[in-house]
Scaffold this motif. Structure first.
Motif, PDB file in Angstrom:
ATOM      1  N   GLY A  27       0.819  -1.213   0.000  1.00  0.00           N
ATOM      2  CA  GLY A  27       0.000   0.000   0.000  1.00  0.00           C
ATOM      3  C   GLY A  27       0.847   1.255   0.000  1.00  0.00           C
ATOM      4  O   GLY A  27       2.012   1.242  -0.408  1.00  0.00           O
ATOM      5  N   GLU A  28       0.236   2.310   0.498  1.00  0.00           N
ATOM      6  CA  GLU A  28       0.870   3.609   0.416  1.00  0.00           C
ATOM      7  C   GLU A  28       1.755   3.840   1.637  1.00  0.00           C
ATOM      8  O   GLU A  28       1.358   3.504   2.747  1.00  0.00           O
ATOM      9  N   PRO A  29       2.945   4.432   1.449  1.00  0.00           N
ATOM     10  CA  PRO A  29       3.756   4.748   2.633  1.00  0.00           C
ATOM     11  C   PRO A  29       3.087   5.842   3.469  1.00  0.00           C
ATOM     12  O   PRO A  29       2.432   6.734   2.921  1.00  0.00           O
ATOM     13  N   LEU A  30       3.259   5.746   4.777  1.00  0.00           N
ATOM     14  CA  LEU A  30       2.714   6.765   5.675  1.00  0.00           C
ATOM     15  C   LEU A  30       3.513   8.050   5.501  1.00  0.00           C
ATOM     16  O   LEU A  30       2.971   9.141   5.472  1.00  0.00           O
ATOM     17  N   LEU A  31       4.829   7.871   5.385  1.00  0.00           N
ATOM     18  CA  LEU A  31       5.708   9.037   5.256  1.00  0.00           C
ATOM     19  C   LEU A  31       6.688   8.764   4.137  1.00  0.00           C
ATOM     20  O   LEU A  31       7.250   7.677   4.038  1.00  0.00           O
ATOM     21  N   ARG A  32       6.842   9.732   3.256  1.00  0.00           N
ATOM     22  CA  ARG A  32       7.792   9.546   2.162  1.00  0.00           C
ATOM     23  C   ARG A  32       8.606  10.815   1.985  1.00  0.00           C
ATOM     24  O   ARG A  32       8.060  11.923   1.957  1.00  0.00           O
ATOM     25  N   LEU A  33       9.916  10.653   1.919  1.00  0.00           N
ATOM     26  CA  LEU A  33      10.803  11.789   1.626  1.00  0.00           C
ATOM     27  C   LEU A  33      11.323  11.596   0.215  1.00  0.00           C
ATOM     28  O   LEU A  33      11.704  10.483  -0.151  1.00  0.00           O
ATOM     29  N   GLN A  34      11.299  12.670  -0.570  1.00  0.00           N
ATOM     30  CA  GLN A  34      11.775  12.524  -1.933  1.00  0.00           C
ATOM     31  C   GLN A  34      12.842  13.563  -2.225  1.00  0.00           C
ATOM     32  O   GLN A  34      12.590  14.766  -2.180  1.00  0.00           O
ATOM     33  N   ASN A  35      14.041  13.083  -2.514  1.00  0.00           N
ATOM     34  CA  ASN A  35      15.169  13.925  -2.923  1.00  0.00           C
ATOM     35  C   ASN A  35      15.400  15.120  -1.997  1.00  0.00           C
ATOM     36  O   ASN A  35      15.547  16.247  -2.446  1.00  0.00           O
TER      37      ASN A  35
END
Lengths: 499, 290
Positions: free
Chosen positions: A2-10
């Motif tokens: 499923g979807e991540p609760l928290l995502r950091l991108q670059n």
């Protein structure tokens, strides 16, 4: 999944001269423990500060449940469901647990009383035992940590960041924390676990993300990881985890402590009849939870505190209570507070290196000081101990913890110390610096010095010491030869149990 | 018997300005700001109050307006201290001392034309005394039973923790400093409107310093401040009472307030009171600094 609760991108964050985070991407799913690993200076703290709204990233995006968010302050982070359990608790010591937890969210009237039922509901739900009415300064580090966890949960945290949570815990307390972490995981929370201790990471984490010099080196599921593999990724070269102690060569009794009694700064009994012997060439480890008399013991031996009763003999002679004369007799002291006790932060590296000997030739010529001698001494020591400093004239406060520690080692271990009092010598240091400190201490024992090693890190004690003793409420248990006592037994003794 | 009652009444009337100024200082220090400018703020408050009451003609309505002006003067002076120590993060002790000197000097200069002028109409004493005691109770209630009080105390103990939880540390400090200054101004107004009632240079006579010392003596507790203020009021009364009756030179009695301050601090030291001080007392707060 499923979807991540928290995502950091670059995520990229630059400070003058350094890129602390270089295009870091990671994600945490609900019901998952992500371990974040890295040496000091790898960018973990910066990343946490960004997540907690203390810094703003220069580039990159943060998503919570798929929505892009801006985190401008710790309050924003809390509102968005990100909770931080900091390494050093940010609690008001004089207030009760309930008062601390009501701060900022309590009812207008009687905030501390009205919040108690809420605290109890959360505490029971996750097996976090705390007494809402207890004043925080009376709590153990483990209890304070539970208060911090409850605080994050009270504010509806979905993502919980634990910053080196086990660094102040006994093995039993750490196990209790892991139990709580499993409960939180089962309830669908995401946990980010930061630690230097690789065993713990392997025991609790589902995935590991390793940072080095601001970049994500690797992100892998825990079953694919091992201690050596992780350490190699963190340091960038292979690291050995063998027991470091080989053939100790014990000499005569160097230090004899008999029935030592000491009072603490608050005039309470701190040591209640401590006796032990330390031989030349030996490393004696002193384990114990902070505040059980370790500081007082070391202060007496370093000549900084008066004894109430008992006898201390150094090489057969009664101990003189004078730090300068003790140093002249070969007692080196690596103090627990390296910044304020070990150095004068505003003075230069060169001056700090001469603090013990500035009154003698060649540092002093009559009553004038000799700058050339300071410089020559500093150049030699900085080279010998590989201290990373812009210059020998840099104030020591600008150095990193590891390099400050190297300055202290270089100063204290110059000449041939007979007794080395080392208190938390590697606390907060990364793997590379820790290895160097250990190597230096071991070298000195082969040259005949005795080492009293006070540490809260059981791994360190077990890998370096020849014998281990435990201080609990001012009484000493042991010493026991290292081969005859297990980690768990030491842990039990630290909390007053029987081995 | 009459003597004792009289002594007590005088102690209350001496104690009232002490209590009011002390409560202001307690409020300041509970949020972590030491303000040694109490004496100066009292002088400014005393002058502002007298000037308004005197200059605007004689009428009871204006007397209360005069009280308000005194509080405003104290608050404004305190905000200068606030700006210097909270925003510019300068040393609180130095700034406070400067404020005392500035306040005393400015009040002396500006008050020249009021010197020796009597005030015909004066407000009654009891509202001040009762008000001061009520204020002490209110302050204790706010500190220990309200959310605002919890924030105030936390800011004085561990501003970093309070900041992390969304409390506006600097705002709380400014507000407390301003209210503390207003109370010092009020204490000054009591002197020039009620107690004397007139204006003379240096009329605060060290009362501000005693109020500051009293904060430590009573262990930062508003309730204990009531008893501390009455106790010192009594000492003040005795000082005046004995002045006429003994052969001791009057300079000795005049120096008594300062000896009392030393006595207070010595007594507090013996009782280990310093340990009650708010953890962050005297420390400027800067986010992200440990």
């Amino acid at each position: 999944m499923g979807e991540p609760l928290l995502r950091l991108q670059n995520i990229t964050k630059r400070f003058p001269g350094v890129v602390a985070n270089d295009s870091v991407s990671l994600e945490v799913y609900p019901g998952e423990v992500l371990a974040l690993l890295g040496e000091n200076g790898a960018g973990k703290s910066t990343l946490i500060s960004i997540l907690y709204g203390l810094y703003r990233p220069d580039e990159g995006e943060i998503f919570i449940e798929g929505r892009p968010v801006k985190i401008a302050s710790p309050l924003d982070a809390l509102r968005l469901g990100i909770g931080l359990v900091p390494q050093h608790p940010t609690l008001v010591g004089r207030h009760t647990v309930a008062e601390n937890l009501a701060l900022g969210i309590g009812t207008p009237l009687l905030p501390a009383r009205r919040i108690v039922p809420l605290i109890e509901r959360i505490a029971q739900g996750y097996g976090l035992h705390i007494d809402p009415k207890a004043p925080v300064h009376q709590l153990s580090p483990g209890e304070k940590q539970r208060v911090e966890i409850v605080r994050a949960l009270l504010r509806g945290a979905k993502v919980l960041i634990l910053d080196e949570p086990t660094s102040v815990l006994t093995p039993q307390e750490a196990e209790a924390l892991f139990q709580v972490m499993r409960e939180l995981k089962a309830a669908g929370k995401s946990l980010i676990f930061i630690s230097h201790k690789l065993e713990e990471v392997l025991a609790i984490a589902d995935r590991c993300t390793v940072l080095r010099r601001g970049r994500v080196v690797s992100s892998l599921p825990t079953p694919e990881a091992s201690k050596t593999k992780l350490a190699q990724m963190m340091v960038g070269r292979s690291v050995s985890f063998e027991r470091k102690r080989a053939n100790p060569q014990m000499g005569e009794v160097l230090l004899r402590v008999e029935d030592l009694q000491v009072r603490s700064g608050r005039n309470l009994p701190a040591l209640r009849g401590v006796s032990f012997e330390l031989c030349a060439g030996e490393i004696l480890g002193i384990a114990g939870v902070a505040g059980n008399g370790q500081s007082e013991l070391v202060e007496v031996l370093a000549g900084l505190r008066k004894m109430e009763g008992g006898m201390v003999r150094l090489a057969g002679q009664p101990l003189v209570a004078n730090p300068a004369r003790l140093f002249a007799q070969g007692v080196a002291h690596i103090p627990e507070d390296r910044i304020h006790m070990g150095t004068v932060p505003s003075m230069s590296v060169a001056e700090n290196l001469a603090l013990r000997t500035f009154h003698q030739a060649p540092f002093a010529r009559g009553f004038l000081s000799n700058p050339a001698a300071y410089a020559a001494n500093a150049e030699a020591r900085v080279k010998e101990y590989a201290v990373a400093t812009p210059s020998i004239h840099t104030p020591s406060r600008l150095l990193s913890g590891g390099n400050i520690q190297k300055v202290i080692l270089a100063r204290e271990l110059a000449g041939q110390p007979r007794l080395i009092l080392a208190v938390h010598p590697t606390y907060g240091l990364d793997i590379g610096a820790t290895e160097q400190v250990h190597r230096v201490l071991l070298e000195k024992t082969y040259q005949g010095a005795g080492v009293l090693l006070v540490s809260e890190d059981l791994e360190e004690l077990l890998s370096l010491s020849d014998r281990i003793a435990v201080l609990y409420q001012g009484r000493l248990r042991g010493p026991y030869p290292v081969g005859q006592i297990s980690r768990e037994q030491v842990g039990l003794l630290m909390t007053g149990g029987e081995a | 018997m009459e003597e004792i009652l009289n002594a007590l009444a005088r102690a209350l009337s001496f104690g009232t300005p002490l209590l009011i100024a002390c409560l202001g200082a307690i409020l300041n220090e509970r949020v972590g700001v030491v303000n040694l400018g109490v004496e100066g703020m009292m002088a400014l408050g005393a002058l502002a109050g007298f000037a308004l009451a005197f200059g605007s003609g004689v009428g009871d309505g204006n007397l209360w307006l005069a009280v308000l002006a005194a509080m405003l003067a104290g608050a404004l002076a305190a905000l200068v201290h606030g700006f210097v120590t909270i925003t510019l993060r300068a040393n609180q002790f130095v700034s406070g001392l400067a404020l005392t000197m500035l306040g005393l000097g400015a009040a002396g200069l500006l008050g020249k034309r009021f010197e020796g002028q009597p005030l015909f109409n004066q407000p009654p004493e009891w509202p001040f005394t009762l008000g001061a005691i009520g204020l002490a109770l209110l302050l204790a209630f706010v500190f220990y039973a309200t959310k605002i009080g919890l924030s105030l105390r936390s800011v004085g103990e561990n501003p970093a923790a309070a900041d992390l939880l969304g409390i506006n540390v600097l705002g709380v400090r400014y507000a407390a400093v301003a209210v503390g200054g207003a109370l010092a101004g009020l204490a000054g107004a009591y002197l020039s409107l009620v107690y004397r009632p007139s204006w003379t240079d240096g009329m605060t006579a060290g009362l501000g310093w005693i109020a500051v010392a009293l904060v430590i003596f009573v262990g930062w507790s508003p309730l204990r401040a009531i008893f501390g203020a009455v106790f010192f009021g009594l000492l003040y009364y005795l000082q005046f009472r004995l002045q006429g009756q003994s052969g001791v030179p009057s300079e000795v009695f005049a120096s008594l307030p300062y000896l009392l301050v030393i006595l207070v601090l010595a007594l507090s030291g013996l009782r280990g009171q310093q340990g009650n001080a708010p953890e962050a007392l005297g420390k400027p707060y800067r986010r992200g600094e440990r």
